[in-house]
Scaffold this active site. Structure first.
Site, PDB file in Angstrom:
ATOM      1  N   CYS A 188       0.797  -1.138   0.029  1.00 32.24           N
ATOM      2  CA  CYS A 188      -0.032   0.298  -0.166  1.00 32.24           C
ATOM      3  C   CYS A 188       0.581   0.681  -0.228  1.00 32.24           C
ATOM      4  CB  CYS A 188      -0.512  -0.381   1.252  1.00 32.24           C
ATOM      5  SG  CYS A 188       0.213  -0.124   2.676  1.00 32.24           S
ATOM      6  N   ASP A 226       2.021   2.643   2.717  1.00 35.20           N
ATOM      7  CA  ASP A 226       2.242   3.312   3.898  1.00 35.20           C
ATOM      8  C   ASP A 226       3.829   3.157   4.769  1.00 35.20           C
ATOM      9  OD1 ASP A 226       0.197   3.976   4.078  1.00 35.20           O
ATOM     10  OD2 ASP A 226      -1.028   2.398   4.743  1.00 35.20           O
ATOM     11  N   CYS A 240      -0.292  -5.182   7.525  1.00 38.85           N
ATOM     12  CA  CYS A 240      -0.269  -4.386   7.913  1.00 38.85           C
ATOM     13  C   CYS A 240       0.339  -4.253   9.048  1.00 38.85           C
ATOM     14  CB  CYS A 240      -1.945  -3.133   8.313  1.00 38.85           C
ATOM     15  SG  CYS A 240      -2.748  -3.551   6.908  1.00 38.85           S
TER      16      CYS A 240
HETATM   17 FE1  FES Z   1      -1.327   0.174   4.772  1.00 35.99          FE
HETATM   18 FE2  FES Z   1      -2.207  -1.362   6.309  1.00 35.99          FE
HETATM   19  S1  FES Z   1      -3.755  -0.141   4.732  1.00 35.99           S
HETATM   20  S2  FES Z   1      -0.506  -0.866   6.215  1.00 35.99           S
END
Ligand code: FES
Length: 130
Positions: free
Chosen positions: A33, A35, A101
């Site tokens: 993702c 992040d 995640c």
């Molecule tokens: Fe990116 Fe959970 S959706 S770490």
């Protein structure tokens, strides 16, 4: 969707922040993702005396960071590499589709421990980073 435990760590995350002049630092980015997380550690007597982090991610990532920091504060350094993101996700009670995640917090924590160990073994290299 989330357990009370996940919601507790997401709503009241523990140990958020940075450590000035940390003994170790690690960062990671989720490949799924994008992040990111930064982890800072302070080490005393070869134990994780303090863990701080800044997580730029979803609720599950924030809860995983909080839970891992609480669980592993005080842990012997030698124990940390054996702890997997799956164990964190499992103990926290993440739903299976959010297991990914929890990956980046342990990647960053492992990197922070490796940073500390490399710095401890090569003092000259540590001077170069300051
Ligand atoms: Fe990116 Fe959970 S959706 S770490």
């Amino acid at each position: 969707m989330y357990s009370d435990k996940v919601m507790d760590h997401f709503s009241n995350p523990r140990n958020v922040g940075v450590i000035e002049d940390p003994d170790g630092y690690g960062e990671a980015e989720s490949t799924s993702c994008g992040d990111t997380i930064e982890v800072y550690i302070r080490v005393e007597d070869e134990r994780l005396a303090e863990i701080k982090y800044r997580t730029f991610g979803c609720a599950a990532a924030i809860a995983s960071s909080s839970f891992a920091s609480e669980l592993l504060t005080g842990a012997p350094l030698q124990k940390v590499p054996a702890i997997t993101d799956a164990e964190i996700a499992d103990q926290l009670g993440l739903p299976e589709f959010k297991y990914h995640c929890s990956v980046m917090v342990m990647q960053a924590l492992h990197a922070a421990v490796q940073y500390y160990q490399a710095k401890s073994q090569t003092p000259a290299a540590a001077d170069a980073t300051t």
